[in-house]
Design a protein around this motif. Structure first.
Motif, PDB file in Angstrom:
ATOM      1  N   ILE A  42     -35.294 129.450 -84.245  1.00  0.00           N
ATOM      2  CA  ILE A  42     -35.737 127.526 -84.532  1.00  0.00           C
ATOM      3  C   ILE A  42     -36.889 127.902 -84.971  1.00  0.00           C
ATOM      4  CG2 ILE A  42     -34.536 127.326 -82.518  1.00  0.00           C
ATOM      5  CD1 ILE A  42     -37.487 126.840 -80.911  1.00  0.00           C
ATOM      6  N   SER A  43     -37.269 126.466 -85.915  1.00  0.00           N
ATOM      7  CA  SER A  43     -38.072 126.958 -86.844  1.00  0.00           C
ATOM      8  C   SER A  43     -39.468 125.583 -86.605  1.00  0.00           C
ATOM      9  CB  SER A  43     -38.287 126.885 -88.433  1.00  0.00           C
ATOM     10  OG  SER A  43     -37.114 125.855 -88.783  1.00  0.00           O
ATOM     11  N   ILE A  44     -40.538 126.133 -87.828  1.00  0.00           N
ATOM     12  CA  ILE A  44     -40.997 125.144 -87.662  1.00  0.00           C
ATOM     13  C   ILE A  44     -42.553 125.725 -88.161  1.00  0.00           C
ATOM     14  CG2 ILE A  44     -43.480 125.757 -86.452  1.00  0.00           C
ATOM     15  CD1 ILE A  44     -43.781 123.117 -85.058  1.00  0.00           C
ATOM     16  N   ARG A  45     -42.585 124.135 -89.143  1.00  0.00           N
ATOM     17  CA  ARG A  45     -43.829 124.416 -91.495  1.00  0.00           C
ATOM     18  C   ARG A  45     -44.648 124.206 -90.089  1.00  0.00           C
ATOM     19  NH1 ARG A  45     -43.658 127.348 -95.711  1.00  0.00           N
ATOM     20  NH2 ARG A  45     -44.852 126.041 -96.864  1.00  0.00           N
ATOM     21  N   THR A  46     -45.957 125.552 -90.968  1.00  0.00           N
ATOM     22  CA  THR A  46     -47.759 125.089 -89.796  1.00  0.00           C
ATOM     23  C   THR A  46     -48.579 125.510 -91.434  1.00  0.00           C
ATOM     24  OG1 THR A  46     -48.681 125.569 -87.760  1.00  0.00           O
ATOM     25  CG2 THR A  46     -47.868 127.557 -89.171  1.00  0.00           C
ATOM     26  N   THR A  47     -49.998 125.498 -91.108  1.00  0.00           N
ATOM     27  CA  THR A  47     -50.897 126.045 -91.228  1.00  0.00           C
ATOM     28  C   THR A  47     -51.521 126.638 -90.388  1.00  0.00           C
ATOM     29  OG1 THR A  47     -52.259 125.389 -93.350  1.00  0.00           O
ATOM     30  CG2 THR A  47     -52.138 124.285 -91.620  1.00  0.00           C
ATOM     31  N   ASN A  48     -52.458 127.334 -90.863  1.00  0.00           N
ATOM     32  CA  ASN A  48     -54.068 127.978 -90.160  1.00  0.00           C
ATOM     33  C   ASN A  48     -55.114 126.955 -89.551  1.00  0.00           C
ATOM     34  OD1 ASN A  48     -52.091 130.438 -89.058  1.00  0.00           O
ATOM     35  ND2 ASN A  48     -52.390 132.133 -90.892  1.00  0.00           N
ATOM     36  N   GLU A  58     -47.676 127.540 -80.502  1.00  0.00           N
ATOM     37  CA  GLU A  58     -47.305 127.678 -78.686  1.00  0.00           C
ATOM     38  C   GLU A  58     -46.374 126.390 -78.469  1.00  0.00           C
ATOM     39  OE1 GLU A  58     -50.272 126.584 -75.063  1.00  0.00           O
ATOM     40  OE2 GLU A  58     -50.927 125.729 -77.060  1.00  0.00           O
ATOM     41  N   ALA A  59     -45.907 125.271 -79.160  1.00  0.00           N
ATOM     42  CA  ALA A  59     -45.122 124.761 -78.962  1.00  0.00           C
ATOM     43  C   ALA A  59     -43.967 125.137 -79.747  1.00  0.00           C
ATOM     44  CB  ALA A  59     -45.770 123.109 -80.189  1.00  0.00           C
ATOM     45  N   ILE A  60     -43.904 125.746 -80.202  1.00  0.00           N
ATOM     46  CA  ILE A  60     -42.651 126.578 -80.559  1.00  0.00           C
ATOM     47  C   ILE A  60     -41.578 127.623 -79.828  1.00  0.00           C
ATOM     48  CG2 ILE A  60     -42.857 128.105 -82.418  1.00  0.00           C
ATOM     49  CD1 ILE A  60     -40.372 127.451 -84.078  1.00  0.00           C
ATOM     50  N   TRP A  61     -42.921 128.517 -78.856  1.00  0.00           N
ATOM     51  CA  TRP A  61     -42.022 129.181 -77.905  1.00  0.00           C
ATOM     52  C   TRP A  61     -41.842 128.624 -76.869  1.00  0.00           C
ATOM     53  CZ3 TRP A  61     -41.183 134.786 -78.312  1.00  0.00           C
ATOM     54  CH2 TRP A  61     -41.925 134.957 -79.353  1.00  0.00           C
ATOM     55  N   THR A  62     -42.693 127.496 -76.597  1.00  0.00           N
ATOM     56  CA  THR A  62     -42.181 127.105 -75.420  1.00  0.00           C
ATOM     57  C   THR A  62     -40.998 126.234 -75.807  1.00  0.00           C
ATOM     58  OG1 THR A  62     -44.614 125.938 -74.855  1.00  0.00           O
ATOM     59  CG2 THR A  62     -43.202 124.460 -73.522  1.00  0.00           C
ATOM     60  N   LYS A  63     -40.449 125.835 -76.175  1.00  0.00           N
ATOM     61  CA  LYS A  63     -39.539 125.325 -76.825  1.00  0.00           C
ATOM     62  C   LYS A  63     -38.311 126.358 -77.015  1.00  0.00           C
ATOM     63  CE  LYS A  63     -36.296 123.203 -80.135  1.00  0.00           C
ATOM     64  NZ  LYS A  63     -36.371 122.148 -81.777  1.00  0.00           N
ATOM     65  N   PHE A  64     -38.552 128.053 -76.885  1.00  0.00           N
ATOM     66  CA  PHE A  64     -37.781 128.807 -76.984  1.00  0.00           C
ATOM     67  C   PHE A  64     -36.965 129.319 -75.890  1.00  0.00           C
ATOM     68  CE2 PHE A  64     -37.055 133.494 -77.352  1.00  0.00           C
ATOM     69  CZ  PHE A  64     -35.935 133.828 -78.032  1.00  0.00           C
ATOM     70  N   TRP A  65     -38.483 129.700 -74.967  1.00  0.00           N
ATOM     71  CA  TRP A  65     -38.138 130.003 -73.637  1.00  0.00           C
ATOM     72  C   TRP A  65     -37.952 128.352 -72.539  1.00  0.00           C
ATOM     73  CZ3 TRP A  65     -38.043 134.469 -73.120  1.00  0.00           C
ATOM     74  CH2 TRP A  65     -38.999 135.371 -74.049  1.00  0.00           C
ATOM     75  N   GLY A  66     -38.445 127.401 -72.975  1.00  0.00           N
ATOM     76  CA  GLY A  66     -37.699 125.345 -72.181  1.00  0.00           C
ATOM     77  C   GLY A  66     -36.406 125.848 -72.481  1.00  0.00           C
ATOM     78  N   GLU A  67     -35.932 126.390 -73.106  1.00  0.00           N
ATOM     79  CA  GLU A  67     -34.411 125.271 -73.944  1.00  0.00           C
ATOM     80  C   GLU A  67     -33.842 126.331 -74.059  1.00  0.00           C
ATOM     81  OE1 GLU A  67     -34.333 122.964 -77.250  1.00  0.00           O
ATOM     82  OE2 GLU A  67     -36.242 121.578 -76.589  1.00  0.00           O
ATOM     83  N   LYS A  68     -34.128 128.386 -73.826  1.00  0.00           N
ATOM     84  CA  LYS A  68     -32.826 128.868 -73.695  1.00  0.00           C
ATOM     85  C   LYS A  68     -32.583 129.463 -74.542  1.00  0.00           C
ATOM     86  CE  LYS A  68     -32.954 129.192 -68.742  1.00  0.00           C
ATOM     87  NZ  LYS A  68     -32.189 129.163 -67.276  1.00  0.00           N
TER      88      LYS A  68
END
Length: 183
Positions: A42-48, A58-68
């Motif tokens: 899964i992906s997200i576009r971001t900036t520092n 943090e949101a993409i990792w939460t989704k990765f773990w939460g949605e297995k």
């Protein structure tokens, strides 16, 4: 007496030169060619800028773990989790895409709302984060961003972290970070 000072000075100079050569060899040993990789995730576009990447990642990792997500990836070759940073607008100060996924044998059958990426064979500088996660990885990225020598040779193709079996070792965890560099 002068001879003793001369020998001490001479020994110090030789030792210093030897240490410098060993240090340079260590830096060179960290450079390695990584063969082509295929990742689905899964992906997200971001900036520092303004701390946005901290929120987005943090949101993409939460989704990765939460949605297995790892259980939904077809054709996986192992269970190592890859966080890929790619499609850089400029450098680490501009926008980029983060992909969290697994290595696969094929990019066929990419699930809906997932992405697939081929990371081409390239030269990388390797870093190892050791300690409590995610703090250890954050500290590694701070060192990477602050490394003036590295910033002069960064290729900004695709950088990635590998979260393998040692990732789950609590305070002794390890994550490998690979930064693409000019060949």
């Amino acid at each position: 007496m002068k001879k003793i000072h001369f020998y001490i000075l001479f020994t110090f100079i030789i030792f210093s030169c030897k240490t410098q050569v060993q240090t340079n060899q260590t830096k060179t040993m960290n450079n390695q060619i990584i063969q082509e990789l295929k990742i689905i995730g899964i992906s997200i576009r971001t900036t520092n800028q303004n701390g946005q990447s901290a929120k987005d990642i943090e949101a993409i990792w939460t989704k990765f773990w939460g949605e297995k997500i790892q259980e939904q990836i077809p054709n996986k070759v192992n269970d190592n989790i890859y966080a890929v940073y790619t499609d850089y607008e400029t450098d680490f100060n501009g926008a980029y895409t983060t992909i969290i996924g697994l290595p696969v044998s094929s990019l066929e059958d990419i699930p809906k709302d997932f992405v697939g990426i081929t990371i081409e064979k390239a030269k990388y500088q390797k870093f190892v984060s050791k300690g409590k996660m995610p703090e250890a990885v954050v500290n590694t990225w701070m060192k990477i961003w602050g490394n003036k020598e590295l910033s002069q040779v960064r290729a900004y193709k695709a950088d990635f972290t590998v979260h393998g079996k040692k990732y789950y070792d609590g305070d002794n965890a390890e994550v490998e970070t690979f930064i693409s560099v000019d060949e």
